[in-house]
Write a protein that holds these residues in place. Structure first.
Motif, PDB file in Angstrom:
ATOM      1  N   LYS A 259      -2.392  -7.758  -0.604  1.00  0.00           N
ATOM      2  CA  LYS A 259      -3.241  -7.613  -1.796  1.00  0.00           C
ATOM      3  C   LYS A 259      -3.509  -6.121  -1.983  1.00  0.00           C
ATOM      4  CE  LYS A 259      -7.926  -8.753  -3.290  1.00  0.00           C
ATOM      5  NZ  LYS A 259      -9.152  -9.416  -2.860  1.00  0.00           N
ATOM      6  N   ILE A 260      -3.168  -5.620  -3.151  1.00  0.00           N
ATOM      7  CA  ILE A 260      -3.371  -4.191  -3.420  1.00  0.00           C
ATOM      8  C   ILE A 260      -4.583  -4.050  -4.340  1.00  0.00           C
ATOM      9  CG2 ILE A 260      -2.269  -2.065  -4.271  1.00  0.00           C
ATOM     10  CD1 ILE A 260      -0.402  -3.261  -2.253  1.00  0.00           C
ATOM     11  N   VAL A 261      -5.562  -3.269  -3.914  1.00  0.00           N
ATOM     12  CA  VAL A 261      -6.736  -3.032  -4.764  1.00  0.00           C
ATOM     13  C   VAL A 261      -6.686  -1.581  -5.225  1.00  0.00           C
ATOM     14  CG1 VAL A 261      -9.250  -3.134  -4.919  1.00  0.00           C
ATOM     15  CG2 VAL A 261      -8.039  -4.673  -3.353  1.00  0.00           C
ATOM     16  N   ALA A 342      -5.855  -1.193   4.767  1.00  0.00           N
ATOM     17  CA  ALA A 342      -5.363   0.191   4.720  1.00  0.00           C
ATOM     18  C   ALA A 342      -5.940   0.847   3.475  1.00  0.00           C
ATOM     19  CB  ALA A 342      -3.840   0.208   4.664  1.00  0.00           C
ATOM     20  N   VAL A 343      -6.266   2.122   3.582  1.00  0.00           N
ATOM     21  CA  VAL A 343      -6.736   2.871   2.408  1.00  0.00           C
ATOM     22  C   VAL A 343      -5.751   4.019   2.183  1.00  0.00           C
ATOM     23  CG1 VAL A 343      -8.599   4.291   1.444  1.00  0.00           C
ATOM     24  CG2 VAL A 343      -9.154   2.337   2.920  1.00  0.00           C
ATOM     25  N   ILE A 344      -5.242   4.130   0.979  1.00  0.00           N
ATOM     26  CA  ILE A 344      -4.384   5.281   0.654  1.00  0.00           C
ATOM     27  C   ILE A 344      -5.143   6.107  -0.381  1.00  0.00           C
ATOM     28  CG2 ILE A 344      -2.122   6.063  -0.127  1.00  0.00           C
ATOM     29  CD1 ILE A 344      -0.971   3.335   0.527  1.00  0.00           C
ATOM     30  N   ASP A 345      -5.603   7.265   0.036  1.00  0.00           N
ATOM     31  CA  ASP A 345      -6.433   8.085  -0.845  1.00  0.00           C
ATOM     32  C   ASP A 345      -5.564   8.971  -1.741  1.00  0.00           C
ATOM     33  OD1 ASP A 345      -8.783   8.930  -1.914  1.00  0.00           O
ATOM     34  OD2 ASP A 345      -9.608   9.785  -0.078  1.00  0.00           O
ATOM     35  N   GLU A 346      -6.153   9.343  -2.869  1.00  0.00           N
ATOM     36  CA  GLU A 346      -5.505  10.227  -3.857  1.00  0.00           C
ATOM     37  C   GLU A 346      -4.103   9.702  -4.189  1.00  0.00           C
ATOM     38  OE1 GLU A 346      -7.473  12.301  -5.176  1.00  0.00           O
ATOM     39  OE2 GLU A 346      -8.957  12.786  -3.634  1.00  0.00           O
ATOM     40  N   ILE A 347      -4.060   8.455  -4.598  1.00  0.00           N
ATOM     41  CA  ILE A 347      -2.769   7.807  -4.843  1.00  0.00           C
ATOM     42  C   ILE A 347      -1.967   8.484  -5.956  1.00  0.00           C
ATOM     43  CG2 ILE A 347      -3.766   6.045  -6.408  1.00  0.00           C
ATOM     44  CD1 ILE A 347      -0.841   5.480  -3.966  1.00  0.00           C
ATOM     45  N   GLN A 348      -2.666   9.210  -6.844  1.00  0.00           N
ATOM     46  CA  GLN A 348      -1.914   9.900  -7.921  1.00  0.00           C
ATOM     47  C   GLN A 348      -0.928  10.917  -7.345  1.00  0.00           C
ATOM     48  OE1 GLN A 348      -5.176  10.227  -7.479  1.00  0.00           O
ATOM     49  NE2 GLN A 348      -5.657  12.388  -7.243  1.00  0.00           N
ATOM     50  N   MET A 349      -1.139  11.294  -6.072  1.00  0.00           N
ATOM     51  CA  MET A 349      -0.204  12.250  -5.467  1.00  0.00           C
ATOM     52  C   MET A 349       1.160  11.617  -5.167  1.00  0.00           C
ATOM     53  SD  MET A 349      -2.339  14.859  -3.161  1.00  0.00           S
ATOM     54  CE  MET A 349      -0.916  15.905  -2.920  1.00  0.00           C
ATOM     55  N   ILE A 350       1.281  10.343  -5.404  1.00  0.00           N
ATOM     56  CA  ILE A 350       2.574   9.662  -5.242  1.00  0.00           C
ATOM     57  C   ILE A 350       3.609  10.277  -6.210  1.00  0.00           C
ATOM     58  CG2 ILE A 350       2.181   7.805  -6.944  1.00  0.00           C
ATOM     59  CD1 ILE A 350       3.367   5.854  -4.846  1.00  0.00           C
ATOM     60  N   ALA A 351       3.102  10.934  -7.252  1.00  0.00           N
ATOM     61  CA  ALA A 351       4.015  11.557  -8.215  1.00  0.00           C
ATOM     62  C   ALA A 351       4.203  13.040  -7.920  1.00  0.00           C
ATOM     63  CB  ALA A 351       3.475  11.369  -9.627  1.00  0.00           C
ATOM     64  N   ASP A 369      -2.874  -6.508   5.213  1.00  0.00           N
ATOM     65  CA  ASP A 369      -3.208  -7.620   4.313  1.00  0.00           C
ATOM     66  C   ASP A 369      -3.782  -7.094   3.006  1.00  0.00           C
ATOM     67  OD1 ASP A 369      -2.508  -9.441   6.289  1.00  0.00           O
ATOM     68  OD2 ASP A 369      -4.460  -9.183   7.269  1.00  0.00           O
ATOM     69  N   GLU A 370      -4.555  -6.016   3.146  1.00  0.00           N
ATOM     70  CA  GLU A 370      -5.228  -5.458   1.976  1.00  0.00           C
ATOM     71  C   GLU A 370      -4.957  -3.967   1.943  1.00  0.00           C
ATOM     72  OE1 GLU A 370      -9.124  -7.666   2.057  1.00  0.00           O
ATOM     73  OE2 GLU A 370      -9.763  -5.730   1.272  1.00  0.00           O
ATOM     74  N   ILE A 371      -4.507  -3.468   0.816  1.00  0.00           N
ATOM     75  CA  ILE A 371      -4.290  -2.017   0.715  1.00  0.00           C
ATOM     76  C   ILE A 371      -5.141  -1.489  -0.435  1.00  0.00           C
ATOM     77  CG2 ILE A 371      -2.601  -0.179   0.356  1.00  0.00           C
ATOM     78  CD1 ILE A 371      -0.482  -1.949   1.535  1.00  0.00           C
ATOM     79  N   HIS A 372      -6.016  -0.544  -0.123  1.00  0.00           N
ATOM     80  CA  HIS A 372      -6.887   0.024  -1.152  1.00  0.00           C
ATOM     81  C   HIS A 372      -6.336   1.379  -1.579  1.00  0.00           C
ATOM     82  CE1 HIS A 372     -10.241  -2.889  -0.768  1.00  0.00           C
ATOM     83  NE2 HIS A 372      -9.561  -3.152   0.341  1.00  0.00           N
ATOM     84  N   LEU A 373      -6.057   1.500  -2.863  1.00  0.00           N
ATOM     85  CA  LEU A 373      -5.551   2.765  -3.392  1.00  0.00           C
ATOM     86  C   LEU A 373      -6.689   3.432  -4.156  1.00  0.00           C
ATOM     87  CD1 LEU A 373      -2.261   1.353  -5.008  1.00  0.00           C
ATOM     88  CD2 LEU A 373      -2.604   2.105  -2.644  1.00  0.00           C
ATOM     89  N   CYS A 374      -6.941   4.695  -3.889  1.00  0.00           N
ATOM     90  CA  CYS A 374      -7.999   5.405  -4.620  1.00  0.00           C
ATOM     91  C   CYS A 374      -7.351   6.521  -5.413  1.00  0.00           C
ATOM     92  CB  CYS A 374      -9.004   6.035  -3.671  1.00  0.00           C
ATOM     93  SG  CYS A 374      -9.687   4.879  -2.490  1.00  0.00           S
ATOM     94  N   GLY A 375      -7.665   6.588  -6.695  1.00  0.00           N
ATOM     95  CA  GLY A 375      -7.096   7.690  -7.466  1.00  0.00           C
ATOM     96  C   GLY A 375      -7.389   7.576  -8.934  1.00  0.00           C
ATOM     97  N   LEU A 394      -1.926  -7.434  -7.356  1.00  0.00           N
ATOM     98  CA  LEU A 394      -2.620  -6.176  -7.689  1.00  0.00           C
ATOM     99  C   LEU A 394      -3.960  -6.482  -8.352  1.00  0.00           C
ATOM    100  CD1 LEU A 394      -2.540  -3.023  -7.963  1.00  0.00           C
ATOM    101  CD2 LEU A 394      -1.486  -3.364 -10.194  1.00  0.00           C
ATOM    102  N   VAL A 395      -5.018  -5.887  -7.797  1.00  0.00           N
ATOM    103  CA  VAL A 395      -6.347  -6.037  -8.391  1.00  0.00           C
ATOM    104  C   VAL A 395      -6.802  -4.647  -8.817  1.00  0.00           C
ATOM    105  CG1 VAL A 395      -8.746  -6.709  -7.934  1.00  0.00           C
ATOM    106  CG2 VAL A 395      -6.858  -7.939  -6.822  1.00  0.00           C
TER     107      VAL A 395
END
Ligand SMILES: Nc1ncnc2c1ncn2[C@@H]1O[C@H](COP(=O)(O)OP(=O)(O)OP(=O)(O)O)[C@@H](O)[C@H]1O
Length: 782
Positions: A259-261, A342-351, A369-375, A394-395
């Protein structure tokens, strides 16, 4: 008539989502030829050769090739199978509601050609395969007139140099480097065997596009028979550089129901706070940070709140016994471990053009199980697309800033004497940062802390806490864009010293997203300054600041990707004689990507790879990993030490730091630069010790203590820094000089009653543009 019939054969569809072209209504005449070619080539679907616009439909030869992102393939029963499910009619279809006719060229062109070719309709419409067969079976050609022969030679000269044909040839696995030779051999074959009619037809068409398009399908038939080995080799090479389905690289993650939040919002809106709450509640969690500094902050914060957490960055591993949580830098995250959250911070940096691939790897590969993306919202669309590929749920959670950011219209009216306690002055070069600090400390009672990218995280943190604490005189922060991420700062107002920065080539306006991120650091919930203010030093820059803050986030379409070592190794097996830097170059040229990804820029990697060429005894894998060492490639001293480390490693000798420790804090800017470099070298040593066989790096303890001492010396030096900045090696041009030779230098603008920055560069540029447009008519008149 026949031509009209031929044209009725095809119509194009494009897929809205993937720019897919598919073929339909193939005539019975052409279908077998098409099927034969595609089947023989086994052209895979959903592919894109980077930076190339590939084959469309050749005029009469019906090649099911592709353009943009994808092309279609034939199923076994010879029907055209579109590569995506959602097929939407495109412009060509709109021109041609019945799907009956496809316009290949303009009306004028067509009429001209119709006339020109009226005598040669038969040849023009003949299946290229038949023409090739006839050529093959023919005896040697008859003598042609001198002028016809010259024209034919010219036609083939143009064909061999045709960028269009060379690009098209890629689709049949004739590489760009092989194309000229193949073209020349084809020319020899054609000229030896061609009939009078063929020559006459070609002469009537003349050199150029039309002839190229006529010859190309015949050329393909020829190549497929004559160059089977070359085609096979090139195909294998291209296939080994296939990066079209990166989500399939992580089968375990794909087997999970993840589940991606997406915590989506501007800075200072509580995204990370909420994600970290879930992280701390979980039985086992990982936090992925864009910076060492931020990983350290989270490590401290989470441990302080009573949840045991370890720290893993490229340079250090602090393992807490019994800890189930880990804060790491995104490049270091394990895709083997199983996590609850899992938390992936500043996800906009994926670009991000350089580092984005590390976020992509984390997003695709994390077994959580759960991945939290912040960005911010800029990458939301592409994340949706990736989630649909991976099958993850995706939530989306939307956030707003706790308190709106207020723009102060008054600005500092160009005078740094107007700074106030709690201000953060943002400048985009090290030189400017020290100039501002010097000016503020000279002309006001304030003292400045300093934060910029080349400082070690420990020093940045020390400067940040000095600024945050109230019981000292350090109440102004002077910082680069490094302030935009990772530090908890009590900033009342962000003041942009300027809004342009050097991009490695020239001065450019700072991108709106970065301006927002930096300005957003002002005001922080729970801090001394919960309301954020932002402004510029110069009134001229204010307009651009407001424009940036108002601008919606750009929508990003593609995210970064970089091959694993195993992929590069596989590719290397196809080209065993190539040196590593050349291999990387070849990989970049030949790798295939799906439309949601781009290959990360690897200039830095290639520069190190080039330098490593001088060192014998390193395996391909060693070379690959050395290339990722954190080193400033523009710092010759740091590069020298990297080479020394690599040299000892290749000799299987214990790698020595071989660098002295300065005794005292820096007394001038040259010494400060030297300290920065020394810290970088030590940090690089630690990084290498974590990425290579530990036994070969026996001085880790020494390096750790040197790193701490140098960071402290740097902190001390910054407090004393009251000097004019120097340049590191080949430095960037001074902004004003680059933009406007007549502009006064910063020095000249030091006035007796205060310090003023020269006129806004953005304004200067606008003025220049205006004057250029005004001058234009004069030029015309002259
Ligand atoms: N619910 C909350 N209770 C208390 N403090 C909070 C809460 N939410 C956020 N904060 C505080 O507000 C500040 C901003 O939050 P946070 O860092 O999560 O924002 P963000 O949107 O992730 O911003 P950035 O992108 O700048 O990191 C932090 O200091 C955080 O501790």
């Amino acid at each position: 008539m026949a031509r009209a019939a031929a044209k009725r054969l095809f119509s194009l569809y494009s897929c809205k989502t993937r720019n897919l072209f598919a073929v339909r209504n193939l005539s019975h005449h052409f279908r077998p030829a098409l099927a034969r070619r595609t089947a023989a080539l086994q052209i895979p679907s959903h592919v894109q050769l980077p930076q190339r616009e590939l084959i469309h439909f050749t005029k009469f030869g019906v090649f099911p090739y592709f353009r943009g992102h994808c092309f279609c393939s034939l199923s076994e029963n010879e029907n055209i199978t579109p590569c995506a499910t959602e097929i939407v009619e495109n412009k060509a279809e709109a021109n041609d509601p019945d799907g009956e006719e496809l316009i290949f060229e303009s009306e004028d062109e067509r009429t001209g050609l119709e006339e020109k070719r009226s005598n040669f309709v038969e040849i023009a419409l003949k299946d290229p395969f038949d023409i090739y067969k006839e050529l093959k079976d023919a005896s040697d050609s008859k003598m042609q007139s001198r002028s016809d022969w010259d024209t034919v030679n010219e036609i083939f000269r143009c064909f061999c140099q045709s960028g269009w044909a060379s690009n098209q040839a890629l689709a049949v696995y004739i590489g760009a480097s092989f194309f000229p030779l193949a073209g020349r051999k084809f020319a020899g074959f054609f000229k030896k065997k061609c009939s009078n009619d063929l020559v006459k037809y070609l002469v009537s068409v003349g050199p150029g596009d039309q002839a190229d398009k006529f010859l190309f399908p015949i050329f393909v038939e020829y190549c497929m028979e004559e160059f089977t080995d070359e085609i096979k080799r090139f195909r294998e090479m291209v296939e080994s550089a296939d990066m079209t389905q990166p989500h399939t690289w992580f089968p375990f993650a794909r087997a999970m129901k993840r589940k991606i939040v997406y915590h989506c919002g501007p800075t200072n809106s509580g995204k990370t706070y909420n994600a970290l709450q879930r992280f701390m509640e979980a039985k086992k969690g990982v936090y992925c940070s864009p910076l060492r500094l931020l990983a350290m902050e989270v490590f401290d914060r989470v441990n302080a709140s009573g949840v045991y957490c370890s720290l893993v960055t490229g340079q250090e591993k602090k393992e807490f016994p019994f800890s189930n949580h880990v804060a790491c830098t995104v490049e270091m995250v394990s895709t083997d471990e199983l996590y609850e959250v899992a938390v992936i911070d500043e996800i906009q940096m994926i670009a991000d053009p350089y580092r984005g691939y590390a976020w992509t790897r984390a997003l695709l590969g994390l077994k959580a199980d759960e991945i939290h993306l912040c960005g911010d919202p800029s990458v939301l669309d592409v994340i949706r697309k990736i989630c649909s590929d991976t099958g993850d749920e995706l939530v989306e959670q939307r956030y707003e800033r706790f308190k709106p950011l207020v723009v102060e219209a008054k600005t500092l009216v160009g005078d740094l004497k107007n700074v106030k306690s709690g201000d953060c002055i943002v400048a985009f070069s090290r030189r400017e940062i020290f100039e501002v600090k010097l000016a503020i400390e000279k002309y006001t009672k304030h003292r400045c802390c300093v934060i910029y990218g080349a400082l070690p995280p420990e020093t940045r943190r020390q400067q940040a806490s000095l600024f945050n604490e109230q019981d000292n005189e350090y109440d102004i922060l002077v910082a680069s864009d490094a302030v935009g991420m990772g530090l908890n700062l009590n900033i009342r107002r962000v003041v942009f010293y300027n809004l342009t920065k050097y991009n490695g080539d020239k001065m450019v306006p700072v991108p709106a997203s970065q301006v927002k991120q930096i300005a957003g650091r002002a005001g922080r919930r729970g801090s001394r300054y919960p309301d954020g203010l932002t402004t510029t030093l110069h009134l001229d820059d204010l307009e651009y600041l407001i424009e940036c803050l108002k601008k919606p986030f750009d929508v990003v379409k593609r995210v970064g990707l970089y091959p694993f070592f195993e992929q590069v190794e596989l590719f290397a097996a196809q080209l065993p004689d190539l040196k590593f830097p050349k291999l990387l170059e070849k990989f970049s040229e030949n790798c295939r990507l799906d439309g949601s990804y781009f290959l990360a820029q690897n200039l830095h990697i290639r520069k190190i790879a080039n330098m490593l060429e001088k060192i014998k005894g390193l395996s391909l894998e060693d070379r690959f990993h050395f290339c990722f060492a954190p080193v400033n490639i523009r710092d010759p001293k740091a590069m020298f030490h990297l080479m020394k480390f690599a040299h000892s490693y290749a000799q299987e000798l214990p790698v020595n730091i071989a660098m002295g420790m300065p005794k005292s804090a820096a007394r001038n800017d040259a010494e400060l630069l030297d300290l920065e470099t020394r810290h970088q070298v030590v940090s690089m040593y630690l990084w290498l010790s974590n990425h290579f066989e530990e036994e070969q790096f026996p001085y880790v303890k020494k390096a750790e203590s040197m790193a701490t001492d140098i960071a402290e010396l740097l902190g001390e030096s910054l407090l004393r820094a009251f000097w004019k900045p120097e340049s590191r090696g080949a430095q960037k041009p001074k902004p004003q000089e680059k933009q406007d030779g007549n502009a006064q230098t910063l020095k000249a603008l030091e006035k007796e009653d205060g310090y003023q920055r020269p006129m806004s560069i953005i304004k200067l540029r606008q003025q220049e543009e205006k004057s250029q447009t005004i001058q234009k008519p004069e030029k015309v008149t002259a």
